[in-house]
Write a protein that holds these residues in place. Structure first.
Motif, PDB file in Angstrom:
ATOM      1  N   ILE A  57      28.058  10.095  -8.823  1.00 35.30           N
ATOM      2  CA  ILE A  57      28.824  10.128  -9.416  1.00 35.30           C
ATOM      3  C   ILE A  57      30.159  10.112  -9.481  1.00 35.30           C
ATOM      4  O   ILE A  57      30.646  10.810  -7.983  1.00 35.30           O
ATOM      5  CB  ILE A  57      28.313  10.931 -10.204  1.00 35.30           C
ATOM      6  N   HIS A  59      33.632  10.646 -10.359  1.00 35.36           N
ATOM      7  CA  HIS A  59      34.896  10.901 -11.868  1.00 35.36           C
ATOM      8  C   HIS A  59      36.207  10.316 -11.301  1.00 35.36           C
ATOM      9  O   HIS A  59      37.283  10.654 -10.382  1.00 35.36           O
ATOM     10  CB  HIS A  59      34.829  12.033 -11.695  1.00 35.36           C
ATOM     11  N   ALA A  77      36.664   8.300 -16.457  1.00 38.51           N
ATOM     12  CA  ALA A  77      35.542   7.972 -17.044  1.00 38.51           C
ATOM     13  C   ALA A  77      35.004   8.480 -15.525  1.00 38.51           C
ATOM     14  O   ALA A  77      35.031   9.162 -14.670  1.00 38.51           O
ATOM     15  CB  ALA A  77      35.890   6.077 -16.116  1.00 38.51           C
ATOM     16  N   LEU A  78      33.734   8.319 -15.924  1.00 39.27           N
ATOM     17  CA  LEU A  78      32.523   8.713 -15.559  1.00 39.27           C
ATOM     18  C   LEU A  78      32.192   7.490 -15.055  1.00 39.27           C
ATOM     19  O   LEU A  78      31.283   6.571 -15.646  1.00 39.27           O
ATOM     20  CB  LEU A  78      31.756   9.678 -15.924  1.00 39.27           C
ATOM     21  N   VAL A  80      28.435   5.889 -12.816  1.00 38.15           N
ATOM     22  CA  VAL A  80      27.974   5.674 -11.965  1.00 38.15           C
ATOM     23  C   VAL A  80      27.698   4.351 -10.650  1.00 38.15           C
ATOM     24  O   VAL A  80      27.741   3.337 -10.994  1.00 38.15           O
ATOM     25  CB  VAL A  80      26.543   5.896 -12.895  1.00 38.15           C
ATOM     26  N   ASN A 123      28.639   1.392 -13.467  1.00 34.50           N
ATOM     27  CA  ASN A 123      28.594   1.708 -14.826  1.00 34.50           C
ATOM     28  C   ASN A 123      29.425   2.650 -15.449  1.00 34.50           C
ATOM     29  O   ASN A 123      29.198   3.914 -14.518  1.00 34.50           O
ATOM     30  CB  ASN A 123      26.943   2.195 -15.171  1.00 34.50           C
ATOM     31  N   TYR A 124      30.188   2.599 -16.649  1.00 36.59           N
ATOM     32  CA  TYR A 124      31.175   3.319 -16.722  1.00 36.59           C
ATOM     33  C   TYR A 124      30.492   4.192 -18.226  1.00 36.59           C
ATOM     34  O   TYR A 124      30.081   4.201 -19.324  1.00 36.59           O
ATOM     35  CB  TYR A 124      32.580   3.060 -17.378  1.00 36.59           C
ATOM     36  N   TYR A 125      30.906   5.888 -17.953  1.00 35.41           N
ATOM     37  CA  TYR A 125      30.232   6.665 -19.167  1.00 35.41           C
ATOM     38  C   TYR A 125      31.615   7.005 -19.533  1.00 35.41           C
ATOM     39  O   TYR A 125      32.348   7.896 -18.574  1.00 35.41           O
ATOM     40  CB  TYR A 125      29.019   7.762 -18.251  1.00 35.41           C
ATOM     41  N   ASP A 126      31.493   7.825 -20.039  1.00 37.42           N
ATOM     42  CA  ASP A 126      32.154   8.960 -20.825  1.00 37.42           C
ATOM     43  C   ASP A 126      33.944   8.411 -20.482  1.00 37.42           C
ATOM     44  O   ASP A 126      34.793   9.440 -20.319  1.00 37.42           O
ATOM     45  CB  ASP A 126      31.777   9.920 -20.234  1.00 37.42           C
ATOM     46  N   LYS A 127      33.986   7.049 -20.867  1.00 35.67           N
ATOM     47  CA  LYS A 127      35.683   6.552 -20.289  1.00 35.67           C
ATOM     48  C   LYS A 127      36.254   6.919 -21.626  1.00 35.67           C
ATOM     49  O   LYS A 127      36.264   5.986 -23.014  1.00 35.67           O
ATOM     50  CB  LYS A 127      35.482   4.566 -20.218  1.00 35.67           C
ATOM     51  N   LYS A 128      37.152   7.269 -21.630  1.00 37.89           N
ATOM     52  CA  LYS A 128      38.615   7.540 -22.501  1.00 37.89           C
ATOM     53  C   LYS A 128      39.523   7.174 -21.813  1.00 37.89           C
ATOM     54  O   LYS A 128      40.329   7.481 -20.909  1.00 37.89           O
ATOM     55  CB  LYS A 128      38.349   8.778 -22.429  1.00 37.89           C
TER      56      LYS A 128
END
Length: 205
Positions: A57, A59, A77-78, A80, A123-128
């Motif tokens: 993971i 950050h 973005a988080l 993975v 894989n992108y999560y919490d992308k702002k």
């Protein structure tokens, strides 16, 4: 008598010339064989002996400031990272010398294991996005490069190098098989090999 002597001398000269021609041809064949062997071994280039899977993971955060640093805009973005690292030996770094008279290829130096390639899937999560600091193509390329570097830094502590080092014997034995196909011998007596590993080599020789 003189005619007989002349005949004997002629035969001896002919035999000497034939022997010389055979010796020269034999030397040329051995020289050609040595060049082919050295080229064949080095063309193997990269020999992968072990691979490892990584799940990390990562950050990511970037802050831009404007108007004399009075306003800041943050994008984050988080990520993975699923990656596969391939570790092995670069045969272009192998140092060999041909002993044509004794039909031997002398292995003078064998490289240390290294990372030969890394495959990553992100894989992108919490992308702002920030108000005036948004993700673009260059950011994604940069993230991909950062991910590879991140995995590269994780490889030494994963134990993959130690595993690959144990597989060095397989790489050397593969080279030995290649050399033996044309009746030559691989000489690795100058290499520093662990006694236990040497015993394994001797059994398979």
């Amino acid at each position: 008598m003189e005619a007989f002597l002349g005949l004997v001398i002629g035969i001896l000269v002919t035999m000497a010339l034939v022997t010389l021609v055979k010796h020269v041809k034999s030397k040329q064949v051995r020289h050609s064989q040595s060049i082919i062997l050295l080229d064949k071994i080095q063309k193997v280039c990269k020999f992968i002996t072990v691979e490892g899977d990584f799940a990390e993971i990562y950050h990511y955060e970037d802050v831009k400031e404007k108007f004399l640093k009075l306003i800041s805009s943050r994008k984050k973005a988080l990520v993975v990272i699923n990656a596969k690292a391939y570790v092995g030996f670069d045969f272009s770094k192998v140092k060999l010398r041909a002993d044509e008279n004794n039909k031997k290829i002398i292995l003078q130096e064998f490289p240390q294991p290294e990372v030969l390639s890394i495959e990553t899937n992100l894989n992108y999560y919490d992308k702002k996005d920030g108000m005036f600091n948004k993700f673009d193509a260059s950011d994604l390329t940069g993230l991909h490069n950062d991910a590879k570097q991140h995995i590269l830094e994780k490889v030494p502590e994963s134990g993959l190098f130690a595993i690959a080092q144990k597989e060095a014997l397989d790489a050397i034995l593969m080279m030995e098989t290649m050399v033996q196909t044309i009746g030559w011998k691989l000489d690795y007596s100058t290499l520093k090999i662990d006694k236990k590993d040497q015993a394994i080599i001797d059994k398979q020789s």
